[in-house]
Design a protein around this motif. Structure first.
Motif, PDB file in Angstrom:
ATOM      1  N   ASP A 134      -7.869  -2.142 -26.473  1.00 25.64           N
ATOM      2  CA  ASP A 134      -8.099  -3.306 -26.131  1.00 25.64           C
ATOM      3  C   ASP A 134      -6.605  -3.576 -27.117  1.00 25.64           C
ATOM      4  OD1 ASP A 134      -9.632  -2.862 -24.512  1.00 25.64           O
ATOM      5  OD2 ASP A 134     -11.182  -3.732 -24.695  1.00 25.64           O
ATOM      6  N   ALA A 135      -6.678  -3.352 -28.387  1.00 25.20           N
ATOM      7  CA  ALA A 135      -5.915  -4.022 -29.135  1.00 25.20           C
ATOM      8  C   ALA A 135      -4.376  -3.151 -29.127  1.00 25.20           C
ATOM      9  CB  ALA A 135      -6.465  -3.526 -30.762  1.00 25.20           C
ATOM     10  N   ASP A 136      -4.634  -2.350 -29.082  1.00 28.79           N
ATOM     11  CA  ASP A 136      -3.624  -1.899 -28.553  1.00 28.79           C
ATOM     12  C   ASP A 136      -2.355  -2.633 -27.566  1.00 28.79           C
ATOM     13  OD1 ASP A 136      -3.047  -0.602 -31.102  1.00 28.79           O
ATOM     14  OD2 ASP A 136      -4.185   1.841 -29.286  1.00 28.79           O
ATOM     15  N   VAL A 137      -3.420  -2.358 -26.129  1.00 25.71           N
ATOM     16  CA  VAL A 137      -3.142  -3.444 -24.994  1.00 25.71           C
ATOM     17  C   VAL A 137      -2.952  -4.360 -25.600  1.00 25.71           C
ATOM     18  CG1 VAL A 137      -3.568  -4.074 -22.473  1.00 25.71           C
ATOM     19  CG2 VAL A 137      -4.222  -1.643 -23.624  1.00 25.71           C
ATOM     20  N   LYS A 138      -3.125  -5.905 -26.084  1.00 28.96           N
ATOM     21  CA  LYS A 138      -2.680  -6.726 -26.375  1.00 28.96           C
ATOM     22  C   LYS A 138      -1.532  -6.925 -27.545  1.00 28.96           C
ATOM     23  CE  LYS A 138      -7.313  -8.847 -26.587  1.00 28.96           C
ATOM     24  NZ  LYS A 138      -8.438  -9.051 -27.182  1.00 28.96           N
ATOM     25  N   ALA A 139      -1.553  -6.612 -27.967  1.00 26.31           N
ATOM     26  CA  ALA A 139      -0.496  -5.702 -28.911  1.00 26.31           C
ATOM     27  C   ALA A 139       1.048  -5.359 -27.894  1.00 26.31           C
ATOM     28  CB  ALA A 139      -0.586  -4.648 -30.441  1.00 26.31           C
ATOM     29  N   LEU A 140       1.165  -4.791 -27.451  1.00 30.97           N
ATOM     30  CA  LEU A 140       2.326  -4.168 -26.134  1.00 30.97           C
ATOM     31  C   LEU A 140       2.278  -5.001 -25.875  1.00 30.97           C
ATOM     32  CD1 LEU A 140       0.832  -0.396 -25.751  1.00 30.97           C
ATOM     33  CD2 LEU A 140       3.030  -1.067 -26.985  1.00 30.97           C
ATOM     34  N   ALA A 141       0.903  -5.695 -24.697  1.00 28.65           N
ATOM     35  CA  ALA A 141       1.716  -6.789 -24.112  1.00 28.65           C
ATOM     36  C   ALA A 141       2.275  -7.638 -24.826  1.00 28.65           C
ATOM     37  CB  ALA A 141       0.317  -7.635 -23.402  1.00 28.65           C
ATOM     38  N   ALA A 142       1.926  -7.895 -26.083  1.00 29.29           N
ATOM     39  CA  ALA A 142       2.759  -9.632 -26.745  1.00 29.29           C
ATOM     40  C   ALA A 142       4.668  -9.211 -27.312  1.00 29.29           C
ATOM     41  CB  ALA A 142       1.994  -9.461 -28.067  1.00 29.29           C
TER      42      ALA A 142
ATOM     43  N   LYS B 265      -1.378   5.243 -29.500  1.00 31.23           N
ATOM     44  CA  LYS B 265      -1.611   4.200 -30.564  1.00 31.23           C
ATOM     45  C   LYS B 265       0.022   3.520 -30.620  1.00 31.23           C
ATOM     46  CE  LYS B 265      -4.578   5.229 -33.701  1.00 31.23           C
ATOM     47  NZ  LYS B 265      -6.004   4.163 -32.110  1.00 31.23           N
ATOM     48  N   GLU B 266      -0.423   2.053 -30.361  1.00 28.42           N
ATOM     49  CA  GLU B 266       1.023   1.227 -29.865  1.00 28.42           C
ATOM     50  C   GLU B 266       1.814   0.781 -31.638  1.00 28.42           C
ATOM     51  OE1 GLU B 266       3.096  -2.714 -31.472  1.00 28.42           O
ATOM     52  OE2 GLU B 266       0.726  -1.976 -32.353  1.00 28.42           O
ATOM     53  N   SER B 267       0.994   1.092 -32.435  1.00 33.18           N
ATOM     54  CA  SER B 267       1.645   1.129 -33.826  1.00 33.18           C
ATOM     55  C   SER B 267       2.481   3.144 -34.316  1.00 33.18           C
ATOM     56  CB  SER B 267       0.396   1.260 -34.830  1.00 33.18           C
ATOM     57  OG  SER B 267      -0.410   2.338 -34.825  1.00 33.18           O
ATOM     58  N   ASP B 268       2.147   3.217 -33.237  1.00 32.21           N
ATOM     59  CA  ASP B 268       3.589   4.510 -33.343  1.00 32.21           C
ATOM     60  C   ASP B 268       4.670   4.001 -33.584  1.00 32.21           C
ATOM     61  OD1 ASP B 268       5.109   7.067 -32.767  1.00 32.21           O
ATOM     62  OD2 ASP B 268       3.399   7.854 -32.121  1.00 32.21           O
ATOM     63  N   PRO B 269       5.725   4.122 -34.548  1.00 27.86           N
ATOM     64  CA  PRO B 269       6.522   4.098 -35.006  1.00 27.86           C
ATOM     65  C   PRO B 269       7.816   4.655 -33.668  1.00 27.86           C
ATOM     66  CG  PRO B 269       6.145   5.468 -36.886  1.00 27.86           C
ATOM     67  CD  PRO B 269       5.184   5.654 -35.338  1.00 27.86           C
ATOM     68  N   ARG B 270       7.347   5.519 -32.927  1.00 27.93           N
ATOM     69  CA  ARG B 270       8.281   6.041 -32.267  1.00 27.93           C
ATOM     70  C   ARG B 270       8.572   4.678 -30.664  1.00 27.93           C
ATOM     71  NH1 ARG B 270       6.096  11.337 -30.474  1.00 27.93           N
ATOM     72  NH2 ARG B 270       4.453  10.152 -30.881  1.00 27.93           N
TER      73      ARG B 270
ATOM     74  N   HIS C 102      18.016  -0.628 -13.427  1.00 25.69           N
ATOM     75  CA  HIS C 102      18.407  -2.062 -14.239  1.00 25.69           C
ATOM     76  C   HIS C 102      18.247  -2.086 -15.685  1.00 25.69           C
ATOM     77  CE1 HIS C 102      18.510  -4.079 -10.201  1.00 25.69           C
ATOM     78  NE2 HIS C 102      19.365  -3.199  -9.915  1.00 25.69           N
ATOM     79  N   GLY C 103      18.087  -0.865 -16.154  1.00 22.45           N
ATOM     80  CA  GLY C 103      18.374  -1.080 -17.716  1.00 22.45           C
ATOM     81  C   GLY C 103      16.590  -1.534 -18.560  1.00 22.45           C
ATOM     82  N   ALA C 104      15.767  -1.535 -17.630  1.00 25.63           N
ATOM     83  CA  ALA C 104      13.713  -1.629 -18.079  1.00 25.63           C
ATOM     84  C   ALA C 104      13.741  -0.665 -18.469  1.00 25.63           C
ATOM     85  CB  ALA C 104      13.267  -2.651 -17.034  1.00 25.63           C
ATOM     86  N   VAL C 105      12.805  -1.121 -19.614  1.00 24.92           N
ATOM     87  CA  VAL C 105      11.816   0.423 -20.258  1.00 24.92           C
ATOM     88  C   VAL C 105      10.469  -0.381 -19.952  1.00 24.92           C
ATOM     89  CG1 VAL C 105      10.571   0.967 -22.529  1.00 24.92           C
ATOM     90  CG2 VAL C 105      12.982   0.781 -22.280  1.00 24.92           C
ATOM     91  N   TRP C 106       9.549   0.339 -19.231  1.00 23.97           N
ATOM     92  CA  TRP C 106       8.133  -0.243 -17.883  1.00 23.97           C
ATOM     93  C   TRP C 106       7.418   0.885 -18.760  1.00 23.97           C
ATOM     94  CZ3 TRP C 106       6.328   3.129 -13.003  1.00 23.97           C
ATOM     95  CH2 TRP C 106       5.428   2.444 -12.554  1.00 23.97           C
ATOM     96  N   VAL C 107       6.082   0.140 -20.049  1.00 26.06           N
ATOM     97  CA  VAL C 107       5.377   0.351 -20.834  1.00 26.06           C
ATOM     98  C   VAL C 107       3.960   0.198 -19.505  1.00 26.06           C
ATOM     99  CG1 VAL C 107       3.523  -0.426 -22.624  1.00 26.06           C
ATOM    100  CG2 VAL C 107       6.502  -0.864 -22.581  1.00 26.06           C
ATOM    101  N   THR C 108       3.133   1.130 -19.804  1.00 24.10           N
ATOM    102  CA  THR C 108       2.080   1.546 -18.521  1.00 24.10           C
ATOM    103  C   THR C 108       1.355   2.098 -19.932  1.00 24.10           C
ATOM    104  OG1 THR C 108       2.903   3.847 -18.290  1.00 24.10           O
ATOM    105  CG2 THR C 108       2.858   1.837 -16.797  1.00 24.10           C
ATOM    106  N   TYR C 109       0.167   2.052 -19.094  1.00 22.99           N
ATOM    107  CA  TYR C 109      -1.714   2.365 -20.558  1.00 22.99           C
ATOM    108  C   TYR C 109      -2.561   2.695 -18.778  1.00 22.99           C
ATOM    109  CZ  TYR C 109      -2.989  -2.556 -19.222  1.00 22.99           C
ATOM    110  OH  TYR C 109      -3.533  -3.683 -18.703  1.00 22.99           O
ATOM    111  N   ASN C 110      -3.838   3.793 -19.871  1.00 22.45           N
ATOM    112  CA  ASN C 110      -4.456   3.721 -19.138  1.00 22.45           C
ATOM    113  C   ASN C 110      -5.994   3.103 -19.277  1.00 22.45           C
ATOM    114  OD1 ASN C 110      -5.377   5.719 -20.725  1.00 22.45           O
ATOM    115  ND2 ASN C 110      -4.256   7.345 -19.311  1.00 22.45           N
ATOM    116  N   ASP C 111      -6.993   3.871 -19.051  1.00 23.24           N
ATOM    117  CA  ASP C 111      -8.792   3.744 -19.697  1.00 23.24           C
ATOM    118  C   ASP C 111      -8.375   3.605 -20.552  1.00 23.24           C
ATOM    119  OD1 ASP C 111      -8.835   1.708 -17.778  1.00 23.24           O
ATOM    120  OD2 ASP C 111      -9.814   3.381 -16.120  1.00 23.24           O
ATOM    121  N   LYS C 112      -7.789   4.669 -21.744  1.00 26.74           N
ATOM    122  CA  LYS C 112      -7.789   5.383 -22.516  1.00 26.74           C
ATOM    123  C   LYS C 112      -7.542   4.412 -23.721  1.00 26.74           C
ATOM    124  CE  LYS C 112      -8.486  10.567 -21.233  1.00 26.74           C
ATOM    125  NZ  LYS C 112      -7.286  11.688 -20.768  1.00 26.74           N
ATOM    126  N   ALA C 113      -6.098   3.884 -23.423  1.00 30.04           N
ATOM    127  CA  ALA C 113      -5.743   2.908 -24.738  1.00 30.04           C
ATOM    128  C   ALA C 113      -6.394   2.296 -25.022  1.00 30.04           C
ATOM    129  CB  ALA C 113      -4.658   2.374 -24.047  1.00 30.04           C
TER     130      ALA C 113
END
Length: 211
Positions: A138-146, A179-184, A125-136
């Motif tokens: 916590d700050a990156d997971v929170k930023a991605l969630a936001a 990292k969530e901060s990766d501009p890509r 349907h056009g969605a992007v699925w963002v996933t993470y594992n235990d190596k991510a």
């Protein structure tokens, strides 16, 4: 004597009048030249601006067409609805046969792993699925969630078996980052949320599976 003076004065007047006429003609020529020069400059500016706009539009289109650096792609993915588990050739899956019910993807953030087959339907349907594992981190997971929470046609969930700390997956496309901060990350979302790769553009991201 008087007649001679009169003739001299008349000649002087004629000379002054002729001088004034010459000056007026010169001013008119200068004004015409200035008008032509200004008009030409305006035309050049408009043409230059037009070319600039065309070039800018072309650059944007080329940017949209170009893949995100480092992404993986797959083509000719099947789209059948199936009532069984599917073995996908990539992790997380980036397309293929899937469950008839999609996973809600209206900026939904899940704290538990999802069933692949429902998430794949969301990407159809056009969605992007963002996933993470235990190596991510916590700050990156929170930023991605936001970020996901405020972006329609996205969903996020943990995915323990993926090789990268963070993955972004759209239909036929996947990007792995650390990292969530990766501009890509922003580039991938901009390009593939309801992007040109979407098999069913405009299809719903609500009213599906919510857990």
């Amino acid at each position: 004597m008087g007649s001679a003076n009169s003739k001299t004065k008349a000649a002087s007047r004629r000379a002054r009048i002729e001088e004034q006429r010459r000056a007026e003609r010169a001013r008119e020529r200068r004004n015409r030249i200035i008008t032509i020069a200004v008009s030409a400059a305006i035309l050049v500016g408009v043409a230059g601006g037009g070319w600039y706009l065309v070039d800018t539009a072309n650059e944007k289109e080329q940017a949209k067409a170009a893949p995100v650096s480092g992404e993986k792609t797959w083509s000719k993915l099947t789209q059948n609805h199936v009532d069984k588990d599917v073995t996908y050739p990539m992790t997380p899956p980036a397309g293929g046969d899937h469950d008839p019910v999609w996973q809600n993807c209206n900026g939904d953030v899940y704290t538990s792993e999802l069933r692949d087959e429902n998430a794949v339907h969301s990407m159809e349907h056009g969605a992007v699925w963002v996933t993470y594992n235990d190596k991510a981190a916590d700050a990156d997971v929170k930023a991605l969630a936001a970020k996901v929470a405020k972006t329609p046609y996205t969903l996020m969930s943990p995915y323990k078996t993926q090789s990268s700390p963070i993955s972004l997956t759209a239909w036929g496309h996947q990007l792995n980052v650390t990292k969530e901060s990766d501009p890509r990350v922003a580039e991938f979302l901009e390009k593939y949320v309801q992007g040109a790769q979407t098999p069913e553009p405009g299809a719903a991201c609500t009213g599906g599976k919510s857990s």
